[in-house]
Design an enzyme around this catalytic site. Sequence first.
Site, PDB file in Angstrom:
ATOM      1  CB  SER A  59      -0.860  -0.002   1.264  1.00  0.00           C
ATOM      2  OG  SER A  59      -1.277   1.317   1.554  1.00  0.00           O
TER       3      SER A  59
ATOM      4  CG  HIS B  80      -3.786  -2.220  -1.002  1.00  0.00           C
ATOM      5  ND1 HIS B  80      -4.833  -3.112  -1.100  1.00  0.00           N
ATOM      6  CD2 HIS B  80      -4.106  -1.396   0.030  1.00  0.00           C
ATOM      7  CE1 HIS B  80      -5.733  -2.845  -0.171  1.00  0.00           C
ATOM      8  NE2 HIS B  80      -5.317  -1.796   0.536  1.00  0.00           N
TER       9      HIS B  80
ATOM     10  CG  ASP C 284      -5.101   1.829   1.327  1.00  0.00           C
ATOM     11  OD1 ASP C 284      -5.936   0.914   1.460  1.00  0.00           O
ATOM     12  OD2 ASP C 284      -3.889   1.692   1.608  1.00  0.00           O
TER      13      ASP C 284
ATOM     14  CG  MET D 156      -8.815   6.161   2.906  1.00  0.00           C
ATOM     15  SD  MET D 156      -7.848   6.350   4.418  1.00  0.00           S
ATOM     16  CE  MET D 156      -6.910   4.829   4.404  1.00  0.00           C
TER      17      MET D 156
ATOM     18  CG  HIS E 248      -9.026  -1.138   0.635  1.00  0.00           C
ATOM     19  ND1 HIS E 248      -8.296  -1.127   1.808  1.00  0.00           N
ATOM     20  CD2 HIS E 248     -10.320  -1.370   1.006  1.00  0.00           C
ATOM     21  CE1 HIS E 248      -9.098  -1.326   2.840  1.00  0.00           C
ATOM     22  NE2 HIS E 248     -10.331  -1.469   2.379  1.00  0.00           N
TER      23      HIS E 248
ATOM     24  CG  MET F 240     -11.299   1.875   3.086  1.00  0.00           C
ATOM     25  SD  MET F 240      -9.683   2.036   3.867  1.00  0.00           S
ATOM     26  CE  MET F 240      -8.654   2.208   2.413  1.00  0.00           C
TER      27      MET F 240
ATOM     28  CG  MET G 164     -10.652  -3.927   6.720  1.00  0.00           C
ATOM     29  SD  MET G 164      -9.309  -3.413   5.617  1.00  0.00           S
ATOM     30  CE  MET G 164      -8.375  -2.298   6.656  1.00  0.00           C
TER      31      MET G 164
ATOM     32  N   GLY H 207      -8.671   3.311   7.818  1.00  0.00           N
ATOM     33  CA  GLY H 207      -8.519   4.769   7.917  1.00  0.00           C
ATOM     34  C   GLY H 207      -7.079   5.236   7.946  1.00  0.00           C
TER      35      GLY H 207
ATOM     36  N   GLY I 240      -0.046   2.221   9.803  1.00  0.00           N
ATOM     37  CA  GLY I 240       0.764   2.204  11.021  1.00  0.00           C
ATOM     38  C   GLY I 240       0.057   1.756  12.281  1.00  0.00           C
TER      39      GLY I 240
ATOM     40  CG  ASP J 122      -5.356  -3.323   4.199  1.00  0.00           C
ATOM     41  OD1 ASP J 122      -4.287  -2.873   4.653  1.00  0.00           O
ATOM     42  OD2 ASP J 122      -6.138  -2.641   3.504  1.00  0.00           O
TER      43      ASP J 122
ATOM     44  N   GLY K  35      -1.314  -3.616   9.648  1.00  0.00           N
ATOM     45  CA  GLY K  35      -0.332  -4.109  10.613  1.00  0.00           C
ATOM     46  C   GLY K  35       0.474  -5.304  10.144  1.00  0.00           C
TER      47      GLY K  35
ATOM     48  N   GLY L  92       1.824  -1.590   4.318  1.00  0.00           N
ATOM     49  CA  GLY L  92       2.036  -0.174   4.041  1.00  0.00           C
ATOM     50  C   GLY L  92       3.260   0.348   4.750  1.00  0.00           C
ATOM     51  CB  SER L  93       3.790   1.683   8.171  1.00  0.00           C
ATOM     52  OG  SER L  93       3.146   0.644   8.837  1.00  0.00           O
TER      53      SER L  93
HETATM   54  C1  DX5 Z   1      -5.841   1.133   6.264  1.00  0.00           C
HETATM   55  C2  DX5 Z   1      -5.459   0.791   4.855  1.00  0.00           C
HETATM   56  C3  DX5 Z   1      -4.237  -0.012   4.729  1.00  0.00           C
HETATM   57  C4  DX5 Z   1      -2.983   0.645   5.242  1.00  0.00           C
HETATM   58  C5  DX5 Z   1      -2.117  -0.434   5.771  1.00  0.00           C
HETATM   59  O1  DX5 Z   1      -7.137   1.598   6.287  1.00  0.00           O
HETATM   60  O2  DX5 Z   1      -6.502   0.086   4.218  1.00  0.00           O
HETATM   61  O3  DX5 Z   1      -4.047  -0.496   3.401  1.00  0.00           O
HETATM   62  O4  DX5 Z   1      -2.253   1.319   4.271  1.00  0.00           O
HETATM   63  O5  DX5 Z   1      -1.050   0.163   6.383  1.00  0.00           O
HETATM   64  P1  DX5 Z   1      -0.158  -0.615   7.452  1.00  0.00           P
HETATM   65  O6  DX5 Z   1       0.479  -1.752   6.714  1.00  0.00           O
HETATM   66  O7  DX5 Z   1       0.810   0.401   7.916  1.00  0.00           O
HETATM   67  O8  DX5 Z   1      -1.080  -1.078   8.513  1.00  0.00           O
HETATM   68 ZN    ZN Z   2      -6.066  -0.947   2.308  1.00  0.00          ZN
END
Ligand code: DX5
Ligand code: ZN
Length: 219
Positions: free
Chosen positions: A10, A34, A36, A38, A67, A69, A138, A143, A146, A174, A176, A196-197
């Site tokens: 992501s 991926h 995201d 939002m 994805h 949201m 999820m 949202g 990290g 998705d 952590g 992501g992070s």
């Molecule tokens: C959160 C996103 C994730 C996010 C994951 O709402 O859907 O895709 O980027 O980030 P990490 O891997 O840092 O949890």
């Molecule tokens: Zn996502």
Amino acid sequence: MTREIRLTPSILNADFTRLDEEIQKISGVSDLLHLDVMDNIFVPNFTFDFQAAEKIISKCPLPVDAHLMVASVDSVAISYAEAGCASVTIHVEACSDIRQTLQGIRKCGARAAIAVKPNTLITEYSEFFDLIDMVLIMTVEPGFGGQKFMTEMMEKVSKARSLIGSRDIWLQVDGGISLETIEIARDAGADTFVAGSAVFNSPDPAGMINSLRSKALSQ
Ligand code: DX5
Ligand code: ZN
């Protein structure tokens, strides 16, 4: 049984001011990107509007896994499928006609997927499993990047795996996902991993994806 696995990083935690460069860093080692999306309504955060997302999708060297949201996702989902995303994920909580939306996504040639937030039961959506190509469980509240991986979601991942049965449906997690958590999710039944992070806070994003892949493939 060895399951095929996929890494779908992501860009939520990437540097948005030089996104092309950030995507380049991981494009040789990732399966999909991926994205995201939002809207600051369905979740308390905003990433891109459709015009900005369209630009990313059209230039992206990787297939895009959107994805969504966003609230009232029904028509938005079709726009993302038409824009060339390889996969479009809708949140069941944001969709008024899930069946029609999934069929509409597939009609555009994209893979169709449903996502559930931590408090949503996957068992209530089993009737849609013949219309989907991926389920997203999820492992954080959607949202933000990290956040801490919710181990308590693993029961839901296992439940989704058993609902999938012999169908060819990817099972994505998705939130952590890191070197510490990817095997836990894999053991519960996941085969498609968003990170992501862990990836973009690493000094070597491509190396991190390779390490995550090795972990997910290790016994
Ligand atoms: C959160 C996103 C994730 C996010 C994951 O709402 O859907 O895709 O980027 O980030 P990490 O891997 O840092 O949890
Ligand atoms: Zn996502």
